[in-house]
Design a protein around this motif. Structure first.
Motif, PDB file in Angstrom:
ATOM      1  N   ALA A 455       0.813  -1.220   0.000  1.00 43.35           N
ATOM      2  CA  ALA A 455       0.000   0.000   0.000  1.00 43.35           C
ATOM      3  C   ALA A 455       0.843   1.264   0.000  1.00 43.35           C
ATOM      4  N   SER A 456       2.111   1.138   0.345  1.00 42.97           N
ATOM      5  CA  SER A 456       2.957   2.330   0.466  1.00 42.97           C
ATOM      6  C   SER A 456       3.441   2.855  -0.876  1.00 42.97           C
ATOM      7  N   GLY A 457       3.558   1.958  -1.851  1.00 46.12           N
ATOM      8  CA  GLY A 457       4.090   2.366  -3.144  1.00 46.12           C
ATOM      9  C   GLY A 457       5.594   2.526  -3.152  1.00 46.12           C
ATOM     10  N   VAL A 458       6.259   2.230  -2.016  1.00 45.35           N
ATOM     11  CA  VAL A 458       7.714   2.367  -1.914  1.00 45.35           C
ATOM     12  C   VAL A 458       8.383   1.085  -2.414  1.00 45.35           C
ATOM     13  N   VAL A 459       9.401   1.242  -3.236  1.00 42.37           N
ATOM     14  CA  VAL A 459      10.184   0.103  -3.706  1.00 42.37           C
ATOM     15  C   VAL A 459      11.378  -0.074  -2.774  1.00 42.37           C
ATOM     16  N   LEU A 460      11.435  -1.211  -2.095  1.00 46.25           N
ATOM     17  CA  LEU A 460      12.514  -1.444  -1.132  1.00 46.25           C
ATOM     18  C   LEU A 460      13.808  -1.799  -1.852  1.00 46.25           C
ATOM     19  N   ASP A 461      14.898  -1.262  -1.322  1.00 49.92           N
ATOM     20  CA  ASP A 461      16.218  -1.456  -1.912  1.00 49.92           C
ATOM     21  C   ASP A 461      17.180  -1.931  -0.828  1.00 49.92           C
ATOM     22  N   GLU A 462      17.868  -3.037  -1.076  1.00 51.25           N
ATOM     23  CA  GLU A 462      18.775  -3.608  -0.078  1.00 51.25           C
ATOM     24  C   GLU A 462      19.828  -2.590   0.365  1.00 51.25           C
ATOM     25  N   ALA A 463      20.481  -1.955  -0.596  1.00 54.42           N
ATOM     26  CA  ALA A 463      21.536  -0.997  -0.253  1.00 54.42           C
ATOM     27  C   ALA A 463      20.981   0.176   0.553  1.00 54.42           C
ATOM     28  N   GLY A 464      19.777   0.621   0.200  1.00 55.15           N
ATOM     29  CA  GLY A 464      19.177   1.741   0.924  1.00 55.15           C
ATOM     30  C   GLY A 464      18.839   1.378   2.352  1.00 55.15           C
ATOM     31  N   ILE A 465      18.327   0.167   2.579  1.00 61.00           N
ATOM     32  CA  ILE A 465      17.997  -0.274   3.935  1.00 61.00           C
ATOM     33  C   ILE A 465      19.268  -0.371   4.778  1.00 61.00           C
ATOM     34  N   ILE A 466      20.308  -0.958   4.211  1.00 59.75           N
ATOM     35  CA  ILE A 466      21.572  -1.105   4.943  1.00 59.75           C
ATOM     36  C   ILE A 466      22.165   0.260   5.267  1.00 59.75           C
ATOM     37  N   ALA A 467      22.140   1.177   4.296  1.00 56.02           N
ATOM     38  CA  ALA A 467      22.686   2.528   4.529  1.00 56.02           C
ATOM     39  C   ALA A 467      21.916   3.241   5.632  1.00 56.02           C
ATOM     40  N   SER A 468      20.603   3.093   5.647  1.00 56.61           N
ATOM     41  CA  SER A 468      19.790   3.729   6.680  1.00 56.61           C
ATOM     42  C   SER A 468      20.097   3.142   8.054  1.00 56.61           C
ATOM     43  N   LEU A 469      20.250   1.835   8.124  1.00 62.32           N
ATOM     44  CA  LEU A 469      20.550   1.182   9.405  1.00 62.32           C
ATOM     45  C   LEU A 469      21.904   1.624   9.953  1.00 62.32           C
ATOM     46  N   LYS A 470      22.864   1.847   9.065  1.00 59.54           N
ATOM     47  CA  LYS A 470      24.190   2.262   9.519  1.00 59.54           C
ATOM     48  C   LYS A 470      24.165   3.635  10.182  1.00 59.54           C
ATOM     49  N   GLN A 471      23.147   4.411   9.896  1.00 57.68           N
ATOM     50  CA  GLN A 471      23.009   5.722  10.524  1.00 57.68           C
ATOM     51  C   GLN A 471      22.263   5.643  11.856  1.00 57.68           C
ATOM     52  N   THR A 472      21.702   4.477  12.151  1.00 57.93           N
ATOM     53  CA  THR A 472      20.800   4.353  13.289  1.00 57.93           C
ATOM     54  C   THR A 472      21.322   3.449  14.391  1.00 57.93           C
ATOM     55  N   VAL A 484      14.268  -9.326   0.187  1.00 52.97           N
ATOM     56  CA  VAL A 484      12.874  -8.869   0.113  1.00 52.97           C
ATOM     57  C   VAL A 484      12.027 -10.017  -0.425  1.00 52.97           C
ATOM     58  N   ILE A 485      11.028 -10.445   0.370  1.00 54.60           N
ATOM     59  CA  ILE A 485      10.152 -11.538  -0.058  1.00 54.60           C
ATOM     60  C   ILE A 485       8.689 -11.117   0.142  1.00 54.60           C
ATOM     61  N   ASP A 486       7.798 -11.902  -0.417  1.00 55.45           N
ATOM     62  CA  ASP A 486       6.377 -11.536  -0.392  1.00 55.45           C
ATOM     63  C   ASP A 486       5.749 -11.719   0.989  1.00 55.45           C
ATOM     64  N   GLU A 487       6.135 -12.765   1.705  1.00 55.45           N
ATOM     65  CA  GLU A 487       5.574 -12.990   3.039  1.00 55.45           C
ATOM     66  C   GLU A 487       6.492 -13.884   3.852  1.00 55.45           C
ATOM     67  N   LEU A 488       6.416 -13.753   5.181  1.00 60.34           N
ATOM     68  CA  LEU A 488       7.220 -14.570   6.074  1.00 60.34           C
ATOM     69  C   LEU A 488       6.518 -15.894   6.334  1.00 60.34           C
ATOM     70  N   PRO A 489       7.266 -16.983   6.406  1.00 66.38           N
ATOM     71  CA  PRO A 489       6.643 -18.280   6.710  1.00 66.38           C
ATOM     72  C   PRO A 489       6.189 -18.325   8.173  1.00 66.38           C
ATOM     73  N   ARG A 490       4.987 -18.847   8.400  1.00 70.74           N
ATOM     74  CA  ARG A 490       4.451 -18.908   9.757  1.00 70.74           C
ATOM     75  C   ARG A 490       3.850 -20.290  10.021  1.00 70.74           C
ATOM     76  N   ASN A 491       3.800 -20.651  11.312  1.00 65.89           N
ATOM     77  CA  ASN A 491       3.116 -21.889  11.678  1.00 65.89           C
ATOM     78  C   ASN A 491       1.637 -21.599  11.915  1.00 65.89           C
ATOM     79  N   THR A 492       0.911 -22.618  12.353  1.00 70.01           N
ATOM     80  CA  THR A 492      -0.534 -22.450  12.510  1.00 70.01           C
ATOM     81  C   THR A 492      -0.897 -21.463  13.613  1.00 70.01           C
ATOM     82  N   MET A 493       0.060 -21.189  14.514  1.00 70.11           N
ATOM     83  CA  MET A 493      -0.191 -20.229  15.594  1.00 70.11           C
ATOM     84  C   MET A 493       0.206 -18.812  15.192  1.00 70.11           C
ATOM     85  N   GLY A 494       0.699 -18.663  13.941  1.00 67.72           N
ATOM     86  CA  GLY A 494       1.063 -17.338  13.467  1.00 67.72           C
ATOM     87  C   GLY A 494       2.488 -16.931  13.779  1.00 67.72           C
TER      88      GLY A 494
END
Length: 506
Positions: A455-472, A484-494
């Protein structure tokens, strides 16, 4: 009898106090007399501040002999030493200062502009600076202020159960916890290791570890101090410099990363390490391949051991007996380690269970967290480590996992929930999972798996995420890779199935 840890150190100083205690990489030498007089000056300065009983002294400075003097001075003054990782940023330091409420903060001069306001907000009245060693000299307002103080100080009496230090640690949930370590905790561990690792009168420790970590301060430094042994002090690990200094030393302690990098250096061979009596590895799992390659290259068998911030060292491979790759050896003398099943019953040989420990080295609890402290101890006084392991038929302990998903990368603890919280707050991120995967150099590498918010319309970029984390956040917490994947694997309890992510991205 005074149980102050400094009194134990002082009683083990060599007869010739003019001999060298610490030698820096640039060749500057500090005698045992120098350490005693300088720590006395700083202790007198601390005593002049009219601090409350059990005041905390928070320290975030670069490694130097003067930093060791400050540690010793804090002990001598009967105060509580609080070392902080030099990589921590403002938001992290703010939490520690608010939680520990130190009376004194000592920081690097370059950080004073942002540390001082945070200290004032936490109610800290005294802020000093201590610079790293430059051109053979060390400076800062701490040393300037202590210069006028007397160089004799009567060490403040302390009982064995009184606190000497607080080390901040953490689980995978919640904020960091301050592990309270007493004079007795640290003294017992130093004395046991002195005997177990066969420290010799003429041993010289090549010290390349940081001083804010239990490994570099309470294992390496305390070990040399309690044995009256000289230390060759390197500001940080540098493979070429370690190879150059090894012929002058007899003991070397490192994290697995150090050993993999030494093996990458063609100049590191059996001749370079021929004078070393003991190589010790800890703070992270050492890969069997590294263990074997090191022995083949040098003829030395690395000794692996196991410890925690809350307990210092708990077990070790034997000095004289067989050292088994992947195992952390046997419980140290005076330390009890047991593995129990989910039903609370003792595990059989080779049966995996939760590891619990008891001994004079085990901490007094978590700072200002009585309920958490009570939760982590059993009714019969064992500390629940959160690690999972097993004993084999020969009594060797094997750690097979960490129940709280702690990642140890390059010897530093990384807590996934902390990194996930930062990533989840980024624009375009729906959720994330942070895992550790095997890494030949770091033991484990931090890897982030991120799900985008469509819903955000933002395209995630590996290098951008890493660069942002290095500042934080501190650099050792920053993921080596971001997937970047579509969804995280979960068990029946979520619940997110991180084991599947580790398999997929290993």
């Amino acid at each position: 009898m005074n149980a102050n840890l400094y009194d134990l150190f002082q009683s083990r100083f060599p007869e010739n106090r003019a001999s060298c205690c610490i030698e820096t990489g640039c060749g500057r030498q500090y005698s045992w007399d120098d350490m005693e007089r300088a720590s006395a000056r700083i202790a007198n300065l601390l005593a002049s501040l009219d601090l409350p009983a059990d005041a905390r002294v928070a320290v975030q400075v670069e490694k130097s002999p003067e930093a060791v003097m400050l540690y010793l001075a804090t002990l001598r003054a009967g105060l509580i030493y609080l070392p902080l990782n030099t990589a921590y940023r403002a938001s992290e330091i703010e939490y520690f200062l608010q939680d520990a409420a130190p009376s004194v903060v000592v920081c690097s001069p370059g950080n004073l502009d942002w540390v001082q306001p945070l200290a004032r907000q936490a109610g800290t009245m005294h802020v000093f600076t201590l610079d790293e060693l430059r051109d053979g000299r060390n400076s800062g307002s701490l040393l300037d202020s202590a210069a006028a103080c007397a160089d004799r100080f009567d060490t403040v009496p302390r009982d064995a159960d009184q606190l000497a230090a607080i080390l901040y640690t953490s689980g995978t949930t919640g904020r960091s916890k301050g592990a309270m370590l007493s004079h007795g905790n640290l003294a017992s561990n130093a004395l046991v290791l002195r005997d177990y690792w066969r420290w010799q009168a003429d041993d010289v420790l090549l010290h390349a570890l940081p001083l804010f970590h239990i490994h570099g301060l309470f294992v390496a430094c305390n070990g040399a101090l309690v044995n009256g042994s000289k230390m060759i002090f390197l500001p940080k690990f540098d493979g070429a410099e370690v190879v150059r200094q090894l012929p002058r030393a007899t003991v070397f302690m490192g994290v697995p990363t150090y050993y993999t990098r030494l093996l990458d250096d063609a100049a590191f061979d059996s001749a370079a390490s021929s004078n070393i009596r003991l190589f010790i590895s800890g703070s992270a799992p050492l890969l069997p391949a590294t263990f074997d390659a090191f022995r083949e290259r040098t003829g030395h068998t690395i000794l692996e051991r196991y410890g925690m911030s809350e307990t210092a060292m708990l077990s070790s491979n034997p000095y004289d007996g067989k050292r088994i790759p992947g195992s952390v050896g046997m419980p140290l003398p005076g330390v009890a380690i047991r593995t129990v099943g989910k039903d609370g019953q003792a595990c059989a040989i080779d049966e995996i269970g939760d590891m619990q420990v008891r001994g004079p080295n085990v901490f007094k609890g978590y700072w200002r967290m009585p309920e958490k402290t009570a939760e982590e101890f059993t009714a019969d006084g064992y500390f629940r480590t959160g690690d999972v392991g097993k004993f084999d038929a020969n009594g060797y302990l094997w750690i097979v996992g960490r129940s709280k998903d702690l990642i140890i990368s390059g010897g530093y603890n990384v807590y996934p929930k902390e990194v996930e919280a930062v990533i989840d707050g980024m624009d375009g991120v729906l959720e994330s999972a942070v895992i550790g995967v095997p890494h030949a150099d770091f033991g484990e590498a931090v890897v982030a798996v991120v799900v985008p918010d469509p819903a955000s319309g933002v395209v995630l970029d590996e290098a951008g995420i890493i660069a942002s984390l290095k500042q934080t956040i501190a650099n050792f917490k920053v993921p080596k890779q971001v997937h970047v994947i579509d969804e995280l694997p979960r068990n029946t309890m979520g619940k997110v199935q991180k084991n599947l992510l580790r398999s997929r991205f290993a």
